[in-house]
Design an enzyme around this catalytic site. Structure first.
Site, short mmCIF file in Angstrom:
data_model
loop_
_atom_site.label_atom_id
_atom_site.label_comp_id
_atom_site.label_asym_id
_atom_site.label_seq_id
_atom_site.Cartn_x
_atom_site.Cartn_y
_atom_site.Cartn_z
N SER A 51 -91.12 -3.58 36.89
CA SER A 51 -89.81 -2.97 37.11
C SER A 51 -89.95 -1.62 37.79
CB SER A 51 -89.10 -2.78 35.76
OG SER A 51 -88.00 -1.91 35.88
N TYR B 178 -88.73 0.96 27.52
CA TYR B 178 -88.80 -0.29 28.28
C TYR B 178 -89.74 -0.13 29.48
CZ TYR B 178 -87.59 -3.62 31.87
OH TYR B 178 -87.67 -4.56 32.87
N LYS C 68 -93.60 -1.92 30.54
CA LYS C 68 -93.92 -2.56 31.81
C LYS C 68 -95.17 -1.92 32.42
CE LYS C 68 -90.79 -5.72 32.08
NZ LYS C 68 -91.14 -7.14 32.09
N LEU D 7 -74.14 -2.99 35.73
CA LEU D 7 -72.91 -2.87 36.51
C LEU D 7 -72.30 -4.21 36.90
CD1 LEU D 7 -70.90 -1.03 38.05
CD2 LEU D 7 -72.45 -1.18 40.02
P1 NAD Z 1 -83.56 -12.40 31.09
O1 NAD Z 1 -83.40 -11.78 29.76
O2 NAD Z 1 -82.42 -13.11 31.72
O3 NAD Z 1 -84.79 -13.43 31.08
C1 NAD Z 1 -85.91 -13.22 30.27
C2 NAD Z 1 -86.17 -14.54 29.57
O4 NAD Z 1 -87.33 -14.41 28.75
C3 NAD Z 1 -85.02 -14.96 28.64
O5 NAD Z 1 -84.68 -16.31 28.90
C4 NAD Z 1 -85.59 -14.79 27.24
O6 NAD Z 1 -85.07 -15.77 26.34
C5 NAD Z 1 -87.08 -15.00 27.48
N1 NAD Z 1 -87.98 -14.31 26.54
C6 NAD Z 1 -87.95 -13.01 26.18
N2 NAD Z 1 -88.95 -12.76 25.31
C7 NAD Z 1 -89.64 -13.92 25.16
C8 NAD Z 1 -90.78 -14.31 24.40
N3 NAD Z 1 -91.40 -13.45 23.60
N4 NAD Z 1 -91.21 -15.59 24.48
C9 NAD Z 1 -90.56 -16.49 25.28
N5 NAD Z 1 -89.47 -16.19 26.01
C10 NAD Z 1 -89.03 -14.92 25.94
O7 NAD Z 1 -84.11 -11.25 32.07
P2 NAD Z 1 -84.30 -11.28 33.65
O8 NAD Z 1 -83.26 -10.38 34.23
O9 NAD Z 1 -84.43 -12.67 34.13
O10 NAD Z 1 -85.71 -10.54 33.78
C11 NAD Z 1 -86.89 -11.29 33.81
C12 NAD Z 1 -88.03 -10.30 33.77
O11 NAD Z 1 -87.89 -9.37 34.84
C13 NAD Z 1 -88.07 -9.47 32.49
O12 NAD Z 1 -89.42 -9.30 32.10
C14 NAD Z 1 -87.46 -8.13 32.90
O13 NAD Z 1 -87.99 -7.06 32.15
C15 NAD Z 1 -87.89 -8.03 34.34
N6 NAD Z 1 -86.99 -7.22 35.17
C16 NAD Z 1 -85.65 -7.48 35.17
C17 NAD Z 1 -84.80 -6.67 35.94
C18 NAD Z 1 -83.31 -6.88 35.93
O14 NAD Z 1 -82.56 -5.94 36.27
N7 NAD Z 1 -82.82 -8.06 35.58
C19 NAD Z 1 -85.32 -5.63 36.71
C20 NAD Z 1 -86.69 -5.41 36.69
C21 NAD Z 1 -87.53 -6.21 35.89
C1 WQD Z 2 -76.37 0.70 38.05
C2 WQD Z 2 -75.41 1.84 38.41
C3 WQD Z 2 -74.83 3.23 36.57
C4 WQD Z 2 -72.70 0.12 34.34
C5 WQD Z 2 -81.11 -1.10 34.87
C6 WQD Z 2 -82.33 -0.84 34.07
C7 WQD Z 2 -83.55 -1.12 34.89
C8 WQD Z 2 -83.47 -2.49 35.50
C9 WQD Z 2 -82.19 -2.69 36.27
C10 WQD Z 2 -84.85 -3.91 34.12
C11 WQD Z 2 -75.77 3.15 37.75
C12 WQD Z 2 -73.60 2.48 37.07
C13 WQD Z 2 -73.43 0.80 35.30
C14 WQD Z 2 -71.37 0.48 34.08
C15 WQD Z 2 -71.54 2.17 35.79
N1 WQD Z 2 -83.61 -3.48 34.50
N2 WQD Z 2 -72.84 1.79 36.01
N3 WQD Z 2 -70.83 1.51 34.82
O1 WQD Z 2 -79.38 1.51 35.15
O2 WQD Z 2 -79.93 1.21 37.62
O3 WQD Z 2 -81.08 -0.20 35.94
O4 WQD Z 2 -81.10 -2.42 35.36
O5 WQD Z 2 -85.91 -3.63 34.57
O6 WQD Z 2 -84.65 -1.03 34.03
O7 WQD Z 2 -82.34 0.54 33.75
O8 WQD Z 2 -78.67 -0.58 36.40
O9 WQD Z 2 -76.57 -1.86 36.48
O10 WQD Z 2 -77.04 -0.42 34.44
O11 WQD Z 2 -76.46 0.67 36.62
O12 WQD Z 2 -71.02 3.10 36.43
O13 WQD Z 2 -70.66 -0.10 33.20
O14 WQD Z 2 -74.10 1.50 37.93
O15 WQD Z 2 -74.51 4.57 36.23
O16 WQD Z 2 -75.47 4.19 38.66
P1 WQD Z 2 -79.73 0.61 36.28
P2 WQD Z 2 -77.15 -0.61 35.91
#
Ligand code: NAD
Ligand code: WQD
Length: 333
Positions: free
Chosen positions: A124, A148, A152, A199
């Site tokens: 991330s 978090y 990572k 968001l």
């Molecule tokens: P998500 O929560 O939709 O998917 C994660 C999946 O992993 C879920 O289906 C959950 O049930 C499963 N899971 C969690 N812990 C587990 C475990 N111990 N054993 C088996 N399954 C497990 O999240 P996502 O948005 O698809 O993100 C996927 C990966 O990418 C995550 O590791 C997240 O940290 C990372 N990531 C997500 C974002 C984002 O904004 N969505 C951004 C950067 C990184």
């Molecule tokens: C985006 C923008 C908020 C909600 C998060 C995690 C990051 C990654 C991606 C896992 C910001 C604004 C948001 C709302 C708002 N996930 N906002 N009202 O915070 O950039 O990142 O998701 O890896 O780890 O931190 O994403 O969608 O929460 O916010 O105004 O109800 O929208 O202030 O500027 P963020 P977000």
């Protein structure tokens, strides 16, 4: 290739499963369903027209993992399984270290037993912390400001040390920025548990009347319009980035970290405007104080992905919003 997707029923994993299956790979999914629903599997099979082996299990169950890896003759693992809420990680750090770091260690141990040494990891952009410069490239200092992000980074460090100890490993850590959007079918998308933190899912629920208005967390930042700016990337572009990373791990041993972003920052107001165009309705909003821990702006330098993977994001913000809205309309039927 035979590929295991841990967390493969989640938002990003399910979209990646579609892309890999459609490229002819045999995808196996393991997920403990702590943040996804089993119904996603049926939609995946509808889209891919294939039966996908699925195991409801936890990545921390090393014995079960060995069974899954062996039974399906897995060659590469993509490790999506993880908890991703920044706020929850502050309230319950041990849960995040156990799941995200402990789960990664358990997975790697099982892979070692089964002599599998190709891994793609969901990292991330939060590993960068407060930007020292922008856009963020992969050499940016690593200083996560929340638990978090620390989980990572620790997982990345474990992989980096593993590769030093055994150069036969081939690992790519993909640092995602802000994934949004949904599959074009409208059958797959982001389904957050409870009230959304992020968001786009929040805007979607305002659009269907499930939530009264969007709280805009601050309009007084030093940004283009005062609201926070982020690097939003279509989840299908992200999925295609994993296909490119798969080709890379097949040919390049060692450990690499690669940003997956568009390199284009968009503000909250720009997202709202694009979404209102998609949904053909106004999104009610109220400006609130800044959210604790939020950064004004961050976005990716996306050159390394282009150079090493031959990949770059193709879809624009309007396409992201159109697809999110189509999924939300489907969900609400
Ligand atoms: P998500 O929560 O939709 O998917 C994660 C999946 O992993 C879920 O289906 C959950 O049930 C499963 N899971 C969690 N812990 C587990 C475990 N111990 N054993 C088996 N399954 C497990 O999240 P996502 O948005 O698809 O993100 C996927 C990966 O990418 C995550 O590791 C997240 O940290 C990372 N990531 C997500 C974002 C984002 O904004 N969505 C951004 C950067 C990184
Ligand atoms: C985006 C923008 C908020 C909600 C998060 C995690 C990051 C990654 C991606 C896992 C910001 C604004 C948001 C709302 C708002 N996930 N906002 N009202 O915070 O950039 O990142 O998701 O890896 O780890 O931190 O994403 O969608 O929460 O916010 O105004 O109800 O929208 O202030 O500027 P963020 P977000």
């Amino acid at each position: 290739m035979n590929i295991l997707l841990t967390g493969g029923l989640g938002f990003i994993g399910s979209h990646t499963a579609v892309v890999l299956s459609q490229q002819g790979h045999q995808v196996t999914i393991l997920d403990n369903l702590c943040n996804s629903q089993i119904g996603v599997l049926a939609n995946l099979e509808k889209i891919t027209n294939q039966k996908l082996p699925f195991y409801e299990a936890d990545v921390r169950d090393t014995q079960m993992l060995c069974k899954v890896l062996s039974e399906n003759q897995i060659e590469v693992v993509i490790h999506f399984a993880g908890l991703k809420s920044v706020s929850e990680s502050a309230q319950d750090p041990l849960k995040y270290y156990d799941n995200n770091v402990g789960g990664t260690i358990g997975l790697i141990e099982a892979m070692q037993v089964q002599k599998i040494n190709k891994l793609i990891f969901s990292s991330s952009a939060t590993v960068y912390g407060i930007p020292h410069y922008l856009p963020c490239d992969e050499d940016h200092p690593l200083a996560p400001i929340n638990t978090y992000g620390k989980t990572k980074l620790q997982a990345e460090e474990i992989m980096r040390d593993l590769v030093v100890s055994d150069p036969a490993w081939s690992i790519v850590a993909l640092r995602y920025f802000n994934p949004i959007g949904a599959h074009e079918s409208g059958l797959l998308g982001e389904v957050p548990n409870g009230v959304p933190n992020n968001l786009m899912p929040y805007v979607c629920q305002v659009a269907i009347g499930k939530l009264p208005h969007l709280n805009v967390f601050g309009d007084d930042y030093e940004t283009k319009d005062g609201t926070g700016e982020r690097d939003y990337i279509h989840v299908m572009d992200l999925a295609e980035g994993h296909l490119a990373a798969l080709n890379y791990v097949n040919h390049c041993p060692g450990f690499e970290v690669i940003n997956l972003g568009t390199g284009i920052p968009c503000s909250v107001y720009e997202v709202i405007a694009a979404f209102e165009k998609s949904a053909r309705r106004t999104i009610a909003k109220k400006v609130q104080p800044r959210r604790s821990g939020d950064l004004p702006i961050y976005f990716a330098k996306a050159d390394k992905a282009k150079q090493l993977l031959g990949w770059s994001a193709k879809r624009d913000l309007q396409t992201m919003c159109d697809s999110s809205w189509k999924f939300q309309e489907n969900l609400s039927k």
